[in-house]
Scaffold this active site. Sequence first.
Site, short mmCIF file in Angstrom:
data_model
loop_
_atom_site.label_atom_id
_atom_site.label_comp_id
_atom_site.label_asym_id
_atom_site.label_seq_id
_atom_site.Cartn_x
_atom_site.Cartn_y
_atom_site.Cartn_z
N CYS A 33 -6.79 6.28 -2.30
CA CYS A 33 -5.75 6.44 -1.62
C CYS A 33 -4.96 6.12 -2.07
O CYS A 33 -4.57 6.10 -2.45
CB CYS A 33 -5.81 4.85 -0.28
SG CYS A 33 -7.11 4.58 0.34
N GLU A 73 0.76 4.64 -2.59
CA GLU A 73 0.15 4.02 -3.27
C GLU A 73 -0.07 4.42 -4.27
O GLU A 73 -0.19 3.41 -5.48
CB GLU A 73 -1.32 3.66 -2.22
CG GLU A 73 -1.75 2.05 -2.87
CD GLU A 73 -3.36 2.61 -2.20
OE1 GLU A 73 -3.12 2.13 -0.41
OE2 GLU A 73 -4.33 1.78 -3.18
N ARG A 91 -1.30 -4.89 -2.76
CA ARG A 91 -1.73 -3.87 -3.75
C ARG A 91 -0.87 -4.03 -4.65
O ARG A 91 -0.27 -2.62 -5.30
CB ARG A 91 -1.67 -2.23 -2.74
CG ARG A 91 -3.12 -2.19 -2.64
CD ARG A 91 -4.41 -2.11 -2.84
NE ARG A 91 -5.88 -1.77 -1.99
CZ ARG A 91 -6.14 -2.06 -1.18
NH1 ARG A 91 -5.79 -3.44 -1.04
NH2 ARG A 91 -7.28 -2.10 -0.73
N1 EPU Z 1 -9.96 6.62 9.60
C1 EPU Z 1 -9.74 7.53 10.52
N2 EPU Z 1 -10.07 8.39 9.79
C2 EPU Z 1 -10.18 8.32 8.04
C3 EPU Z 1 -10.24 7.43 7.62
C4 EPU Z 1 -9.75 6.72 8.71
O1 EPU Z 1 -9.96 7.30 11.92
O2 EPU Z 1 -10.18 9.05 7.43
C5 EPU Z 1 -10.07 5.31 10.48
C6 EPU Z 1 -11.22 4.38 10.30
O3 EPU Z 1 -12.54 4.70 11.62
C7 EPU Z 1 -11.25 2.69 10.49
C8 EPU Z 1 -10.17 2.81 9.78
O4 EPU Z 1 -9.27 4.40 10.32
O5 EPU Z 1 -11.13 2.90 11.75
C9 EPU Z 1 -9.66 1.91 8.47
O6 EPU Z 1 -10.22 2.65 8.43
P1 EPU Z 1 -11.37 2.75 7.00
O7 EPU Z 1 -12.24 0.96 7.15
O8 EPU Z 1 -11.56 3.09 6.07
O9 EPU Z 1 -9.87 1.55 5.37
P2 EPU Z 1 -8.39 1.99 5.26
O10 EPU Z 1 -7.28 1.13 5.99
O11 EPU Z 1 -8.09 3.48 5.56
C10 EPU Z 1 -8.57 0.80 3.41
C11 EPU Z 1 -7.86 0.00 1.99
C12 EPU Z 1 -8.88 1.06 1.34
C13 EPU Z 1 -10.34 0.32 1.13
C14 EPU Z 1 -10.43 0.37 3.32
C15 EPU Z 1 -11.85 -0.51 2.72
C16 EPU Z 1 -5.50 1.46 1.57
C17 EPU Z 1 -4.19 2.20 1.59
N3 EPU Z 1 -6.74 1.04 2.04
O12 EPU Z 1 -8.75 1.90 3.99
O13 EPU Z 1 -8.44 0.90 -0.08
O14 EPU Z 1 -11.23 0.50 0.08
O15 EPU Z 1 -10.34 -0.23 3.80
O16 EPU Z 1 -12.04 -1.48 2.75
O17 EPU Z 1 -4.90 0.07 1.47
C18 EPU Z 1 -7.70 1.65 -2.12
O18 EPU Z 1 -6.84 1.07 -2.13
O19 EPU Z 1 -7.07 2.88 -3.21
C19 EPU Z 1 -8.47 2.18 -1.66
C20 EPU Z 1 -9.37 3.15 -1.07
#
Ligand code: EPU
Length: 289
Positions: free
Chosen positions: A215, A285, A167
């Site tokens: 995020c 972030e 990021r």
């Molecule tokens: N999860 C939960 N509860 C929640 C959210 C997530 O249990 O409220 C669990 C999901 O079920 C999954 C794991 O956490 O098992 C990861 O969740 P997710 O796939 O949604 O990915 P993330 O790590 O929360 C990252 C990026 C997002 C990007 C998504 C999908 C960061 C901080 N976040 O989210 O990026 O869209 O992967 O690729 O890097 C952003 O940077 O603004 C952003 C939205």
Amino acid sequence: MSFQTLKPPSKRGVRLREHTSLGVGGAVKLFFAPRSIGELREELQWAREECVPVRVLGGGTNTVCRDEVFCGAIISLQALNCACHEGRRIRARAGCSLPGLVRKSPGLGLSGLEVLAGIPGTIGGAVVMNAGGRHGTIGPLVEEVRTLTLGGEEKVYYSLTERFSYRKGDFGAEIVTEVVLKLEYSRPEIVRQRIRRILREKIGSQPCSARSAGCVFRNPPGDSAGRLIDACGLKGASSGGMLISPVHANFIVNTGEGTFAEFMALAELAKTEVHKRFGVALEFEVNIV
Ligand code: EPU
């Protein structure tokens, strides 16, 4: 400081809440929207000479602004938005809409940008944030970046691998003004299908239509900030008009007239609870300005 000596045309009475996806942010003294690099350079020079603090805004989709009046100049790059393509390359000014470029890429027979489907903002902002998600980030697609230093000097970067990390696209205090993306040739229908699939996935797992700044926290190594906040039982927690999204806990959404203070109250709550329960120190972030 005298605003009477102002040379470049500026808009007055602008409130940052109208220029950020979260919809918070106070009034600004001066608001510039340069239409060329020449205009941008003039505005920077004027601000330097008048000792007016300057902040640059892309799409405002990753920025959370304070509610107080900003006694300086905001330079919005959204009017620097022309783009052209030749073969596998797209050359785009910083203010071009990222979703717009993603949408156009299949029609050009080009693949690569679809990994960014569903990410809002401008191409300049995407490069500075090394925007991305599960399917990839913008970094590997970027072949050239042009910047302007605050002193008005133009710079061009070609060796970019080292500049991109999680990021972050590191161009110091320089303003990204133009980006060249190198994509791959592909059949339009294949690219369109991938875009549709990634958008469906996003819509199912993130509050895409709500007002947010994306995020809120960076993912800690090997884990997900959203998962940790969720595990603390904070989905649906609210402060005034701000709400921790029931869809994805790493998003704080503005349900109406939410304020900066209410956003920060929820962010602090999430930080405190995650630290108490998991010993993890969450880091922002989003840019807080
Ligand atoms: N999860 C939960 N509860 C929640 C959210 C997530 O249990 O409220 C669990 C999901 O079920 C999954 C794991 O956490 O098992 C990861 O969740 P997710 O796939 O949604 O990915 P993330 O790590 O929360 C990252 C990026 C997002 C990007 C998504 C999908 C960061 C901080 N976040 O989210 O990026 O869209 O992967 O690729 O890097 C952003 O940077 O603004 C952003 C939205």
